[in-house]
Scaffold this motif. Structure first.
Motif, PDB file in Angstrom:
ATOM      1  N   ASN A  66       0.883  -1.153  -0.019  1.00 55.37           N
ATOM      2  CA  ASN A  66       0.077  -0.101   0.142  1.00 55.37           C
ATOM      3  C   ASN A  66       0.920   1.252  -0.044  1.00 55.37           C
ATOM      4  OD1 ASN A  66       0.873   0.564   2.709  1.00 55.37           O
ATOM      5  ND2 ASN A  66      -0.530  -1.087   3.567  1.00 55.37           N
ATOM      6  N   ILE A  67       0.343   2.323  -0.020  1.00 56.28           N
ATOM      7  CA  ILE A  67       1.071   3.697  -0.091  1.00 56.28           C
ATOM      8  C   ILE A  67       2.008   3.483   0.958  1.00 56.28           C
ATOM      9  CG2 ILE A  67      -0.345   5.104   1.145  1.00 56.28           C
ATOM     10  CD1 ILE A  67       1.044   6.090  -1.975  1.00 56.28           C
TER      11      ILE A  67
ATOM     12  N   ARG B   5      -1.657  -6.447  -6.388  1.00 55.52           N
ATOM     13  CA  ARG B   5      -1.530  -4.978  -7.000  1.00 55.52           C
ATOM     14  C   ARG B   5      -1.006  -5.309  -8.324  1.00 55.52           C
ATOM     15  NH1 ARG B   5      -0.672  -0.520  -3.703  1.00 55.52           N
ATOM     16  NH2 ARG B   5       1.061   0.166  -4.964  1.00 55.52           N
ATOM     17  N   LYS B   6      -1.635  -4.640  -9.406  1.00 58.70           N
ATOM     18  CA  LYS B   6      -1.389  -4.789 -10.441  1.00 58.70           C
ATOM     19  C   LYS B   6      -0.218  -3.773 -11.022  1.00 58.70           C
ATOM     20  CE  LYS B   6      -5.836  -6.336 -12.333  1.00 58.70           C
ATOM     21  NZ  LYS B   6      -7.115  -5.941 -12.804  1.00 58.70           N
ATOM     22  N   TYR B  23       1.141  10.529  -9.188  1.00 61.05           N
ATOM     23  CA  TYR B  23       2.068   9.328  -8.975  1.00 61.05           C
ATOM     24  C   TYR B  23       1.372   8.768  -7.637  1.00 61.05           C
ATOM     25  CZ  TYR B  23       5.007  10.578 -12.656  1.00 61.05           C
ATOM     26  OH  TYR B  23       5.469  10.832 -13.986  1.00 61.05           O
ATOM     27  N   GLU B  24       1.407   9.678  -6.587  1.00 67.10           N
ATOM     28  CA  GLU B  24       0.820   9.197  -5.268  1.00 67.10           C
ATOM     29  C   GLU B  24      -0.646   8.627  -5.292  1.00 67.10           C
ATOM     30  OE1 GLU B  24       0.979  11.920  -2.164  1.00 67.10           O
ATOM     31  OE2 GLU B  24       0.389  10.618  -0.631  1.00 67.10           O
ATOM     32  N   ASN B  25      -1.444   9.244  -5.881  1.00 64.40           N
ATOM     33  CA  ASN B  25      -2.895   8.579  -6.153  1.00 64.40           C
ATOM     34  C   ASN B  25      -2.839   7.408  -6.886  1.00 64.40           C
ATOM     35  OD1 ASN B  25      -4.750  10.343  -4.685  1.00 64.40           O
ATOM     36  ND2 ASN B  25      -3.684  12.106  -5.839  1.00 64.40           N
ATOM     37  N   ILE B  26      -1.914   7.085  -7.841  1.00 65.06           N
ATOM     38  CA  ILE B  26      -2.083   5.759  -8.354  1.00 65.06           C
ATOM     39  C   ILE B  26      -1.337   4.773  -7.635  1.00 65.06           C
ATOM     40  CG2 ILE B  26      -1.121   4.551 -10.395  1.00 65.06           C
ATOM     41  CD1 ILE B  26      -1.473   6.964 -12.066  1.00 65.06           C
ATOM     42  N   ALA B  27      -0.306   5.239  -6.917  1.00 62.18           N
ATOM     43  CA  ALA B  27       0.631   4.128  -5.961  1.00 62.18           C
ATOM     44  C   ALA B  27      -0.320   3.704  -4.850  1.00 62.18           C
ATOM     45  CB  ALA B  27       1.907   4.782  -5.545  1.00 62.18           C
ATOM     46  N   GLN B  28      -1.257   4.398  -4.636  1.00 60.54           N
ATOM     47  CA  GLN B  28      -2.174   3.719  -3.372  1.00 60.54           C
ATOM     48  C   GLN B  28      -2.617   2.372  -3.813  1.00 60.54           C
ATOM     49  OE1 GLN B  28      -4.989   6.829  -2.542  1.00 60.54           O
ATOM     50  NE2 GLN B  28      -3.727   8.292  -1.810  1.00 60.54           N
ATOM     51  N   ASN B  29      -2.730   2.183  -5.128  1.00 64.52           N
ATOM     52  CA  ASN B  29      -3.402   1.085  -5.522  1.00 64.52           C
ATOM     53  C   ASN B  29      -2.988   0.027  -6.587  1.00 64.52           C
ATOM     54  OD1 ASN B  29      -5.818   3.058  -4.832  1.00 64.52           O
ATOM     55  ND2 ASN B  29      -6.529   0.866  -4.277  1.00 64.52           N
ATOM     56  N   ASN B 347     -10.660  10.309  -7.025  1.00 62.62           N
ATOM     57  CA  ASN B 347      -9.142  10.201  -7.269  1.00 62.62           C
ATOM     58  C   ASN B 347      -9.204   9.822  -8.782  1.00 62.62           C
ATOM     59  OD1 ASN B 347      -6.563   8.916  -7.931  1.00 62.62           O
ATOM     60  ND2 ASN B 347      -6.638   7.851  -5.872  1.00 62.62           N
ATOM     61  N   TYR B 348      -8.941  10.851  -9.873  1.00 66.78           N
ATOM     62  CA  TYR B 348      -9.199  10.537 -11.156  1.00 66.78           C
ATOM     63  C   TYR B 348      -7.747  10.024 -11.563  1.00 66.78           C
ATOM     64  CZ  TYR B 348     -13.055  13.973 -11.583  1.00 66.78           C
ATOM     65  OH  TYR B 348     -14.165  14.252 -11.476  1.00 66.78           O
TER      66      TYR B 348
END
Lengths: 462, 462
Positions: A66-67, B5-6, B23-29, B347-348
């Protein structure tokens, strides 16, 4: 486009030549691809340097959950999480990356990954430590067998996996003897046994301690411990003065199976088996250095190491005998390499890669050891046990001023201490538990070592 | 190990959704693998974020010549060096990396690499913009042909490669008309021609200017410029009040060839063709938004875009007609995406990757546009030409205090200006030449736009 730079693969992890010196000095001439098998083993400062000086950085992805997995901190001394990849899996990853990035050499500063790096290099027909050499260098029992089969002074030893083995070893070796984990580094777990009354308790404590030091699954030693005869040194016979430690280390290069010494490092006395300072480079006379070089050559060539850096430690015994302690198929840790580089004007990280990429002559390597240091630099750590006024756990509040203990011809280049209010456990005592660090410089090695001993003898904790 | 995680591949370069949000918003998932084809296009801040949130970062190695090649700075607005790789070479690199890292989706924020990303995705059987859609989205002449073949309002246009073409176009379109480079972004080079007397000189200046804007070799437009009829907007008819710009942008998602609108952004009036502010999200009435959404759907579906984010700009014409300006197969730039995310709680960046990895339902996408903003946020830039007291080149010494122009119900979330003593050229005027940036927030969109216009009208340079 600039295709004259070769690509090299660095398996980036803890240890060896420090990051602040390693990456930049290689990046001057080579493109670094960094592979990080244990993201949790990389401090933030280390990570920043990897990113700054690599053309590609690949972290082992399975650790990202996770983050918060992306947060790197600076308080990593031993990588405590598990690394559940077999030797073959690590080797395959290195091969895959090497093919992708057209890699010309693979290296690592981390003890625990020396073997997969060597095996992958061999499979790729790249110069490396050699599979057999790396295995011997990573297993202190196999290593000692090689040493004892060479022309070097024999050190009696015995395999130990359990208490029963230990009792047998104690009978064969007699007291005192030492017990070392075969697969660790940084003197971790090295224990002196003085008499039979303490065998069981000390062994159980040691077992418990080494079990806390997780190592990658790919590390498969032939036995857990090696018991060895305890070597008693005599530094004053070697140095002609008091104050130096009774052991030295020697950095070297293996090139096509041949050993080239490149710098000898003096020490101050250890606390137990924990090192306190390194002094670059050795002040010993040429004839005494020759004895050390000879032993190092026996040691490293006996392991069948092919192409790699080496860091070899040896005890300075009475009658100018040399007792091999151990060797590693990588450069030494702490600031040995940066400081040696400073006093001899040699870019050691680049030198290693030059060797691995066939970019250096035998003649150049032969001449390095003859270089005289421009000055002496010491890399010196203070531990809780140095404190004159300490004999229990404390909350660190800083150290009293030490300027009165520093000789006039000694310059303090750097000083750093751990954050105030850090809780220090008196019995938690390993190379990781340094409370303060000095970089000292002088034209006079004796004066340096006097200053180190003076500070250590008189230091007071606030 | 966390295999849920993909892995996704980001071709990291300038533009689109800003790095601090992406980056951060994608790295969450998702695990991000970043490929940097143009290391010189990445600022230090961008690079730090890439490194922090990627599991692997691969830079194009041929740009590394010596140690100074590793220095990244923050003053990159347009990547001026050459990128001499063909479309096929970039595609092959993306395919190689995708196979190595088991990539499930590829994306980029950079206009200039939309096509190789789409082609590589197609070859890997991954969801992407589609080769044809990406080509149409990256070539403003092909794009306009698609628009004109859809149900959207036709905009007359003409291919222009040289002065002769321009003269023919001017006769066909009449004055005023606009000329746009077909392959650039950020309104760069968009030029209004008012009458025949200025044709030759303006065209030559424009040619010279666009020649300074290096683009990757893989960018191959069908013609250099497109001449288009000039659309005259009427914002007060749309907004019912004065002060808004006469155009909007709309963010959208293409999923399996179907368009989903996800947010409309209001604007303040442009300076020439340079944007001055974005206001998230639109205050227009639902029936007017419907007209915009309809035009955006015609536009994006006409290009044959398959799966991607879209950023579509359109002019608000008299009689509630909508005139398509252009679209892009990526999210909008500046802080449109972070600010829209803030006011709508979406989260776009993650949404885009969810679409590319088949992790979102049609129903969810359909409902996004109905969300009402919690508040209004504007991303607002000041340019030299806003200065009431400026009509020449100056050395920047800061801006006079603007607090008197800010309505009471408007909050300044952020303010930043360029370093003092920066030399500003009055005629060097593009979206890169902002001198100050405000983030303004209010419960009242009208008040926000009043404040923006007030500041712009009254701002004084020190």
């Amino acid at each position: 486009m600039f295709k004259n730079r070769k690509n090299i693969l660095v398996l980036a992890d803890l240890g060896g030549c420090p990051p602040h010196y390693f990456y930049e000095n290689i990046a001057q001439n080579y493109n670094i691809v960094s592979y990080i098998p244990r993201p949790f083993a990389i401090t933030k400062d280390h990570f920043d340097l990897i990113n700054k000086y690599s053309i590609a950085v690949i972290q082992e992805e399975s650790y990202f959950e996770n983050i918060s997995s992306f947060t790197k901190t600076n308080d990593v001394y031993w990588a405590m999480d598990e690394h559940n990849f077999s030797l073959e899996e690590v080797v395959n990853k290195l091969i895959e990356l090497s093919k992708m990035f057209n890699i010309q050499a693979i290296t690592t500063n981390n003890e625990l990954f020396v073997e997969p790096v060597a095996v992958a290099s061999k499979k790729l027909d790249l110069k490396g430590a050699g599979s057999k050499g790396a295995k011997n260098a990573r297993d202190k029992f196999l290593m000692r067998q090689c040493f004892n089969n060479s022309k070097a002074r024999t050190v009696n030893c015995k395999k130990v996996d359990d208490l029963n083995d230990l009792i047998i070893a104690s009978k064969e070796l007699g007291f005192p003897f030492i017990l070392k984990p075969t697969y660790l580094a940084s003197s971790l777990g090295v224990t002196l046994f003085k008499d039979s009354s303490e065998l069981e308790q000390k062994f159980n404590e040691l077992k418990k301690f080494v079990d806390t030091l997780t190592v990658p699954k790919s590390v498969k030693p032939s036995c857990i411990f090696i018991a060895e005869e305890y070597l008693v040194g005599n530094s004053s016979e070697w140095y002609g003065v008091e104050g130096y430690g009774d052991y030295v280390s020697i950095e070297g290069i293996m090139k096509d199976g041949q050993y080239y010494p490149i710098a000898i490092t003096d020490k101050s006395p250890q606390i137990g088996f924990t090192e306190t300072s390194h002094i670059s480079t050795s002040v010993l006379s040429a004839d005494k250095q020759k004895l050390i070089i000879e032993a190092a050559k026996y040691a490293n060539e006996s392991l069948d190491l092919e192409n790699c850096a080496t860091h070899t430690e040896m005890k300075l015994l009475p009658n100018l005998e040399v007792g091999l302690i151990e060797t590693a198929a990588r450069y030494g840790g702490w600031n040995i390499i940066p400081n040696t580089s400073k006093v001899l004007d040699i870019n050691y990280p680049k030198l290693l890669i030059d060797v691995l990429t066939s970019n250096v002559s035998d003649q150049y390597l032969e001449n390095i050891i003859a270089k005289k240091p421009k000055k002496f630099i010491s890399d010196f750590h203070i531990y809780l046990k140095d404190g004159e006024n300490v004999n229990t756990d404390i909350i660190f509040e800083g150290l009293e001023d030490t300027s009165q203990y520093i000789n006039q011809d000694v310059k303090v280049n750097k000083y750093d201490e751990i954050p105030k209010k850090t809780i220090l456990k008196y019995e938690d005592f390993t190379a990781f538990n340094s409370v303060a660090f000095y970089e000292l410089e002088s034209a006079n090695s004796n004066s340096l070592v006097q200053t180190i001993n003076n500070i250590r003898k008189n230091i007071n904790f606030k």
